[in-house]
Design an enzyme around this catalytic site. Structure first.
Site, PDB file in Angstrom:
ATOM      1  N   GLY A 142       1.010  -0.905  -0.023  1.00  0.00           N
ATOM      2  CA  GLY A 142       0.226  -0.005   0.169  1.00  0.00           C
ATOM      3  C   GLY A 142       0.795   1.155   0.127  1.00  0.00           C
TER       4      GLY A 142
ATOM      5  NE  ARG B 133      -2.216  -4.345  -1.130  1.00  0.00           N
ATOM      6  CZ  ARG B 133      -1.679  -3.707   0.122  1.00  0.00           C
ATOM      7  NH1 ARG B 133      -0.829  -4.283   0.868  1.00  0.00           N
ATOM      8  NH2 ARG B 133      -2.453  -2.817   0.675  1.00  0.00           N
TER       9      ARG B 133
ATOM     10  CG  ASP C 237       5.227  -7.426   8.561  1.00  0.00           C
ATOM     11  OD1 ASP C 237       6.428  -7.310   8.761  1.00  0.00           O
ATOM     12  OD2 ASP C 237       4.472  -8.063   9.060  1.00  0.00           O
TER      13      ASP C 237
ATOM     14  CB  THR D 290       2.906   0.615   6.056  1.00  0.00           C
ATOM     15  OG1 THR D 290       1.366   0.242   6.600  1.00  0.00           O
ATOM     16  CG2 THR D 290       3.721   0.216   7.280  1.00  0.00           C
TER      17      THR D 290
ATOM     18  CG  ASP E 119      -1.606  -0.689   8.281  1.00  0.00           C
ATOM     19  OD1 ASP E 119      -2.490   0.293   8.153  1.00  0.00           O
ATOM     20  OD2 ASP E 119      -1.744  -1.507   7.530  1.00  0.00           O
TER      21      ASP E 119
ATOM     22  CG  ASP F  21       1.699  -2.822  10.166  1.00  0.00           C
ATOM     23  OD1 ASP F  21       2.222  -2.571   9.857  1.00  0.00           O
ATOM     24  OD2 ASP F  21       0.833  -3.842   9.814  1.00  0.00           O
TER      25      ASP F  21
ATOM     26  NE  ARG G   4      -4.948  -6.275   4.911  1.00  0.00           N
ATOM     27  CZ  ARG G   4      -4.834  -6.289   3.457  1.00  0.00           C
ATOM     28  NH1 ARG G   4      -6.043  -6.233   2.744  1.00  0.00           N
ATOM     29  NH2 ARG G   4      -3.543  -5.654   3.114  1.00  0.00           N
TER      30      ARG G   4
HETATM   31  O1  F6P Z   1      -1.419  -0.063   3.493  1.00  0.00           O
HETATM   32  C1  F6P Z   1      -2.006  -0.500   4.554  1.00  0.00           C
HETATM   33  C2  F6P Z   1      -3.525  -0.690   4.445  1.00  0.00           C
HETATM   34  O2  F6P Z   1      -4.041   0.552   3.926  1.00  0.00           O
HETATM   35  C3  F6P Z   1      -4.381  -1.355   5.258  1.00  0.00           C
HETATM   36  O3  F6P Z   1      -4.418  -0.494   6.588  1.00  0.00           O
HETATM   37  C4  F6P Z   1      -5.345  -1.670   4.271  1.00  0.00           C
HETATM   38  O4  F6P Z   1      -6.136  -3.088   5.099  1.00  0.00           O
HETATM   39  C5  F6P Z   1      -4.921  -2.110   3.069  1.00  0.00           C
HETATM   40  O5  F6P Z   1      -3.990  -1.341   3.126  1.00  0.00           O
HETATM   41  C6  F6P Z   1      -5.892  -1.888   1.964  1.00  0.00           C
HETATM   42  O6  F6P Z   1      -5.135  -2.385   0.770  1.00  0.00           O
HETATM   43  P1  F6P Z   1      -5.689  -2.341  -0.631  1.00  0.00           P
HETATM   44  O7  F6P Z   1      -5.501  -0.826  -1.002  1.00  0.00           O
HETATM   45  O8  F6P Z   1      -4.803  -3.204  -1.470  1.00  0.00           O
HETATM   46  O9  F6P Z   1      -7.198  -2.555  -0.620  1.00  0.00           O
END
Ligand code: F6P
Length: 323
Positions: A11, A72, A103, A126, A128, A130, A172
């Site tokens: 992300g 991804r 991560d 990120t 998050d 985390d 998430r």
């Molecule tokens: O980058 C982390 C994040 O924003 C999380 O908080 C979230 O669950 C996820 O990415 C969403 O990913 P995508 O944009 O691929 O749906």
């Protein structure tokens, strides 16, 4: 001549561009060449690589998103995908790589290092927050401030109508955004993946609040909370408390965009700079972190089978001071 590659993966997060800029300009300062890999590991497999000069990274410091784009990559999960990626790097003489991501991106970097001896350094990016080993990740501060400014607006309309608002923020697997936006906005309840909530006592508290004429309730839920997010929680609340005036707002990807805060710009600049210096010092298989304001260079292996913990005492504090 050293050739240093840089990619963003997973992300996107505000401040990634500032990190790319720092990686590029630090490389050039040391007489190394810098190469941008498009669309993360997917672009590495498909050999989408372009040389970056100093003007390629001009005027990006203040921009959200990532000029290198991100993805991804499923193909990179396979050994063959990683072998192709390593082959492409080696054929172009790119011997080291800065991976800016979360991560999952670090796990990929580790494999590239262990299986193909590509020198890698991870820079945590990120929203998050985390990643174990660093107090802050690039993008978190901006995302938190975006969430806070949105929730402040929601509070005004909630108050005008005496409504309960359930606001879902991103995260998430981690509740950093939820916990700290909840503290910042005076939320009465915060649901995070790290903490099992007693749903019955939550319903009782909301009922009591309404009896004592506290009509405005702000509830923050992390998307990854075990109860299943804001929508599910609202459905449950409506079932339990008939005639309740509740509304749901899902902030979603708005939290990933926007111009990075000064904190994120500085963090990204320091981390990108240290990543290149570490590579040129011969360090590999490490990530950059920040602890107590100091930059640290930490082995990827420190993260093995461990997760960064959310400071749960803050959750208790938040409940006490929002009553
Ligand atoms: O980058 C982390 C994040 O924003 C999380 O908080 C979230 O669950 C996820 O990415 C969403 O990913 P995508 O944009 O691929 O749906």
């Amino acid at each position: 001549m050293n050739k240093i590659g840089v990619l963003t993966s997973g992300g996107d997060a505000p401040g990634m561009n500032a990190a790319i800029r720092a990686v590029c300009r630090t490389s050039l300062h040391h007489g190394a060449e810098c190469y941008g890999i498009m669309r993360g590991y997917q672009g590495l497999i498909e050999n989408e690589v372009k040389q970056l000069d100093t003007t390629a990274v001009a005027n990006i410091l203040q921009r959200g998103g990532t000029i290198l784009k991100t993805a991804r990559s499923k193909a990179f999960f396979d050994k063959e995908g990683r072998a192709q990626a390593a082959k492409n790097l080696k054929e172009q003489g790119i011997d080291s790589l800065v991976v800016i991501g979360g991560d999952g991106s670090f796990k990929g970097a580790q494999k590239l290092f262990k299986e193909h001896n590509i020198k890698v350094i991870g820079v945590p990016g990120t929203i998050d927050n985390d990643i174990l080993g660093t107090d802050l990740t690039i993008g978190y501060d901006t995302a938190l401030n975006t969430a806070v400014s949105a929730i402040d607006k929601i509070r005004e309309t909630a108050e005008a109508h005496d409504r309960i608002f359930i606001v879902e923020v991103m995260g998430r697997d981690a509740g950093y955004l939820a916990l700290n936006s909840g503290i910042s906005c005076g939320a009465q309840h915060i649901f995070i993946p790290e903490l099992q909530e007693n749903i019955e006592s939550f319903v009782n508290e909301v009922t009591d609040d309404r009896k004592r004429k506290k009509q405005t309730n702000l509830i923050i839920v992390a998307e990854g909370d075990e109860f299943g997010g804001a929508q599910k929680l609202n459905e449950y609340l409506i079932e339990q408390i008939p005639n309740i005036q509740s509304r749901v707002t899902i902030l979603g990807h708005i939290q990933r965009g926007g111009s990075p805060s000064a904190t994120d710009r500085i963090l990204a600049s320091r981390m990108g700079y240290s990543a290149v210096n570490s590579l040129l010092d011969g360090i590999s298989g490490h990530m950059i972190g920040i602890q107590g304001g100091e930059i640290k260079v930490l082995p990827f292996d420190q993260m093995k089978d461990r997760k960064k913990e959310n400071p749960l005492d803050l959750s208790e504090m938040a409940m006490i001071i929002s009553k």
